[in-house]
Design an enzyme around this catalytic site. Structure first.
Site, PDB file in Angstrom:
ATOM      1  N   THR A 145      11.400  -8.000 -10.622  1.00  0.00           N
ATOM      2  CA  THR A 145      10.944  -9.213 -10.805  1.00  0.00           C
ATOM      3  C   THR A 145       9.548  -9.116 -10.507  1.00  0.00           C
ATOM      4  OG1 THR A 145      12.615 -10.187 -11.189  1.00  0.00           O
ATOM      5  CG2 THR A 145      11.013 -11.663 -10.973  1.00  0.00           C
ATOM      6  N   GLN A 198      -7.357  -0.036   3.503  1.00  0.00           N
ATOM      7  CA  GLN A 198      -8.384  -0.552   4.876  1.00  0.00           C
ATOM      8  C   GLN A 198      -9.846  -1.140   4.277  1.00  0.00           C
ATOM      9  OE1 GLN A 198      -7.499  -1.131   8.048  1.00  0.00           O
ATOM     10  NE2 GLN A 198      -5.855  -0.269   8.527  1.00  0.00           N
ATOM     11  N   CYS A 206       3.547   6.322  23.047  1.00  0.00           N
ATOM     12  CA  CYS A 206       4.551   5.372  23.293  1.00  0.00           C
ATOM     13  C   CYS A 206       4.861   4.201  23.010  1.00  0.00           C
ATOM     14  CB  CYS A 206       4.693   5.127  24.959  1.00  0.00           C
ATOM     15  SG  CYS A 206       5.200   6.529  26.283  1.00  0.00           S
ATOM     16  N   ASN A 221      -7.645   3.845   9.395  1.00  0.00           N
ATOM     17  CA  ASN A 221      -6.904   3.398   9.238  1.00  0.00           C
ATOM     18  C   ASN A 221      -6.621   2.405  11.519  1.00  0.00           C
ATOM     19  OD1 ASN A 221      -5.133   5.288   9.266  1.00  0.00           O
ATOM     20  ND2 ASN A 221      -3.101   4.070   9.729  1.00  0.00           N
ATOM     21  N   GLY A 227       0.974  -1.600   0.208  1.00  0.00           N
ATOM     22  CA  GLY A 227       0.102   0.216  -0.352  1.00  0.00           C
ATOM     23  C   GLY A 227       0.802   1.886   0.254  1.00  0.00           C
ATOM     24  N   SER A 228       1.946   1.039   1.378  1.00  0.00           N
ATOM     25  CA  SER A 228       2.415   2.260   0.607  1.00  0.00           C
ATOM     26  C   SER A 228       3.409   2.970  -0.189  1.00  0.00           C
ATOM     27  CB  SER A 228       4.115   2.279   1.554  1.00  0.00           C
ATOM     28  OG  SER A 228       3.523   1.948   2.822  1.00  0.00           O
ATOM     29  N   SER A 232      -3.372  -2.746  -0.403  1.00  0.00           N
ATOM     30  CA  SER A 232      -2.408  -4.340   0.239  1.00  0.00           C
ATOM     31  C   SER A 232      -3.267  -5.443   0.470  1.00  0.00           C
ATOM     32  CB  SER A 232      -2.363  -3.589   1.915  1.00  0.00           C
ATOM     33  OG  SER A 232      -0.667  -4.218   2.014  1.00  0.00           O
ATOM     34  N   GLY A 233      -2.094  -6.224   0.201  1.00  0.00           N
ATOM     35  CA  GLY A 233      -2.730  -7.989   0.238  1.00  0.00           C
ATOM     36  C   GLY A 233      -2.705  -8.088   1.696  1.00  0.00           C
ATOM     37  N   HIS A 234      -1.956  -8.014   2.988  1.00  0.00           N
ATOM     38  CA  HIS A 234      -2.070  -8.183   3.652  1.00  0.00           C
ATOM     39  C   HIS A 234      -3.183  -7.603   4.840  1.00  0.00           C
ATOM     40  CE1 HIS A 234       0.295  -5.740   6.797  1.00  0.00           C
ATOM     41  NE2 HIS A 234       0.139  -4.869   5.268  1.00  0.00           N
TER      42      HIS A 234
END
Lengths: 142, 397
Positions: free
Chosen positions: B238, B180, B325, B152, B70-71, B200-202
Site C-alpha cells: 500500500t 545525496q 568505532c 555520501n 534509497g536502499s 531518498s526523500g529524507h
C-alpha cells in the site's frame, strides 16, 4: 545512550592523563591500523604502583577504560595490579557495549606490559605465564 | 549553540513537507488502489506527486516507482539490470569501490550468483571516476554500469552525464545512486543518459522511509517486494501516501531553490574547509571543487574519530565520522580506504554536512570547536607524541 554515565565521565574528565618522564615501566598495546593504542607509564616504589599515567589514541571507551584502569591500580601493590582483569575495568565503568569490550582488554594488557617492562628493566625474575596474553599479536600489519 | 551538521545522514523535515503530509493522515486517508471516492482522491494525489517528481528529474511520470527509500531503489535497479543481462548471457557489472553499501552488498550477492563485478578505482582527483575508466572497463558481456551521482562521505560529484553518454553509446544500462544529489544538484535523466536512478526523500527535507526509483521506459524491472499490483505491478505494498506527498513537496521546494541554496551552502562549506585546513596535519577528503554543496570531510592525524564526535557533541556540534568505532566494525570507512587513505588516518575522519540554513556564526563555532577538540585529543594521543618526536612518520604532511 551508547555509553554509561560513568564511561562518559571518565571519557570527558579522564584521570591520570599524561606521561611520566622517569617511568619505571612503560607498556604500549594496540596499533594505529585498528584505531586503538594505549600507553601506560608506571612508577614503582616498594612493589607498589606509586604513580601511573596514560596516553591513548582511540575511541571514547578506550579513553574511559584507560582512565578507569589507571585509577584502579594507582597506589596498589604490583601483585594486585597484575590481577586486574578487563572485566573488572568494564564493570567499574558500569559496563561497555559488547563491541567495545576489547577496549577494556587493551587496558588490562597495557598495564601488564608496563609491569613486564619494569621487571625486565630491573632484572626481576617472573613467570612468563603471567604475561602470556601479551604474546598474541596486536602488531601492525599494514 | 546547537548545530546540526549531519544532513548527509538525514535532514530536518521541512515545514512545506510536513504541511503536504498532514492531510493524508486523517483527511485524504483512502487507499489509492481503492475504487471508491476516498480512494480515488488519494490516487489523484499520488499521480500528482509522481508527475512533480518526474518533472524535477526530467522524465515521464510512468518512469517513477515509489519505494521505501534509497536502499530499496538501489537493490531493485541493480537486481533488475542483472536479470535483464542474464537472459542475454551478460553477467558483468561495473561499479566503483566507494559506492554505498546498498549498492556494494547487492553486487556481492550477485557475485555469489556468478556475476563478475568490476569495481573502478577512485584514487584519483579526490574520487573522480573518469568516463575513460568506464569505457575501458565495458566488455561485450557488461549488463550494467552503476556509479553514484555524489559520494555520501566525501561529497565528490561524478561526471554522470559523460559516463551516461558512454554507456548509452555502448548500449549498456546505466544506474546512478543519486541519494545525496537529488534536491541538491540539478539532475536531468534524459540529458545525462541515465537509465535508472535512486533517490531518498529524507536527504532533501522530505520524510524518512520513502524514496523513488526512476527507470527509463523499456527497462524491465524485477520485483523485490511481491504482493500487489501497485506501481504498475513492480512494487507491491500500500502506498505510503503521507510520505510520498511529503517527498514530492520537499523535492519541489529543493529544486525550486536549488541555485540559491547551493550558493549559500557552498560559501559556508568553503569557509569551513579553509578554517579546518589551518589545523596542522589535516587533509580534506574528496575533490575540492567538484563536491556536494554541503559536504566537508577531513582526516586529522593522530586522533580517532569516535572520541572526536563525542566531544563535538558535548559542544553541541552534531557530525559524523568514518572511523571504525562509529561503524561497529573493525575497519574504518570503505570510502576513505578506497580513495587511498591508510587506516591510520581513516580512523581520524570527520564529516560535517551542512545546509543552506547554516550560518557563518555556526561555521566559526564549528571551526573553533574542531580545533579545540583535535588539539585536546592529540595531547593525550601516544601516536601524536610519537609523530612529534619523530618516532613515527606523518601520513599527512
Amino acid at each position: 545512550m551508547l555509553y554509561s554515565e560513568k564511561v562518559m565521565d571518565h571519557f570527558k574528565n579522564p584521570r591520570n592523563v599524561g606521561t611520566i618522564e622517569d617511568a619505571d615501566g612503560i607498556g604500549e598495546i594496540g596499533n594505529v591500523k585498528c584505531g586503538d593504542i594505549m600507553k601506560i607509564y608506571i612508577k614503582v616504589d616498594n612493589d607498589t604502583i606509586s604513580d601511573v599515567k596514560f596516553e591513548t589514541f582511540g575511541c571514547g571507551s578506550a579513553i574511559a577504560s584507560s582512565s578507569m584502569a589507571t585509577e584502579l591500580i594507582k597506589g596498589k601493590p604490583i601483585s594486585d595490579a597484575l590481577k586486574l582483569t578487563n572485566k573488572a575495568v568494564a564493570e567499574a565503568l558500569d559496563g561497555l557495549p559488547a563491541h567495545k569490550m576489547h577496549c577494556s582488554v587493551l587496558a588490562e594488557e597495557a598495564i601488564q606490559a608496563a609491569i613486564k617492562d619494569y621487571y625486565d628493566k630491573n632484572g626481576i625474575e617472573y613467570d612468563e605465564e603471567v604475561f602470556a596474553s601479551l604474546l598474541h599479536s596486536h602488531d601492525e600489519e599494514e | 549553540m546547537k548545530i546540526y551538521a549531519d544532513n548527509a545522514a538525514t535532514t530536518k523535515t521541512s515545514k512545506t513537507a510536513i504541511d503536504a503530509m498532514l492531510p493524508y493522515l486523517d483527511k485524504i486517508y483512502g487507499n489509492p488502489s481503492s475504487l471508491h471516492t476516498p480512494g480515488q482522491e488519494a490516487a489523484e494525489a499520488l499521480l500528482d506527486a509522481r508527475c512533480r517528481i518526474a518533472k524535477n528529474l526530467g522524465c515521464f511520470p510512468d518512469e517513477i516507482y515509489f519505494t521505501s527509500g534509497g536502499s530499496e531503489a538501489d537493490n531493485q535497479a541493480i537486481i533488475s539490470a542483472a536479470r535483464i543481462g542474464e537472459t542475454k548471457g551478460k553477467k558483468h557489472i561495473i561499479s566503483t569501490a566507494f559506492e554505498h553499501h546498498a549498492v556494494l552488498h547487492t553486487l556481492d550477492k550477485l557475485g555469489k550468483e556468478g556475476f563478475e563485478i568490476t569495481l573502478l578505482d577512485v584514487k584519483n582527483d579526490g574520487g573522480i571516476v573518469t568516463p575513460e575508466q568506464v569505457e575501458a572497463a565495458i566488455r561485450p558481456d557488461t549488463c550494467l554500469v552503476t556509479v553514484m551521482y555524489a559520494n555520501n562521505e566525501i561529497g565528490t560529484v561524478e561526471p554522470i552525464g559523460e559516463i551516461g553518454g558512454i554507456c548509452r553509446a555502448k548500449k549498456v544500462l546505466f544506474h546512478t545512486d543519486a541519494v545525496q544529489a537529488a534536491g541538491h544538484l540539478k539532475i536531468n535523466v534524459a540529458d545525462e543518459s541515465i537509465d535508472m536512478l535512486s533517490l531518498s526523500g529524507h536527504k532533501f527535507r522530505g520524510p524518512k522511509g520513502v524514496g523513488a526509483l526512476y527507470a527509463r521506459r523499456g527497462v524491465k524491472l524485477t520485483n523485490i517486494i511481491e504482493g500487489g499490483a501497485q506501481e504498475r505491478g513492480k512494487r507491491a505494498g500500500t502506498h505510503n501516501m503521507p510520505a510520498i506527498m511529503g517527498m514530492a513537496a520537499a523535492l519541489d521546494e529543493a529544486c525550486a531553490n536549488i541555485d540559491e541554496n547551493a550558493e549559500k551552502t557552498i560559501k559556508m562549506r568553503d569557509r569551513l574547509i579553509k578554517g579546518l585546513s589551518e589545523i596542522p596535519h589535516s587533509v580534506l577528503n574528496g575533490n575540492p571543487t567538484r563536491r556536494l554543496p554541503g559536504n566537508v570531510s577531513f582526516c586529522f592525524e593522530g586522533i580517532e574519530g569516535e572520541s572526536l564526535l563525542l566531544l563535538l557533541d558535548d559542544k553541541g556540534i552534531y557530525a559524523s565520522s568514518g572511523s571504525a568505532c562509529t561503524s561497529g566494525s573493525l575497519d574504518p570507512s570503505h570510502v576513505l580506504l578506497a580513495i587511498g587513505r591508510p587506516h591510520a588516518i581513516a580512523h581520524g575522519s570527520l564529516r560535517l554536512s551542512i545546509d543552506h540554513e547554516t550560518t557563518s556564526e555556526e561555521v566559526e563555532y564549528i571551526i573553533e570547536g574542531v580545533k579545540d577538540v583535535v588539539g585536546y585529543l592529540r595531547n593525550m594521543s601516544p601516536v601524536w607524541s610519537d609523530l612529534q618526536k619523530g618516532k613515527r612518520e606523518y601520513v599527512i604532511q
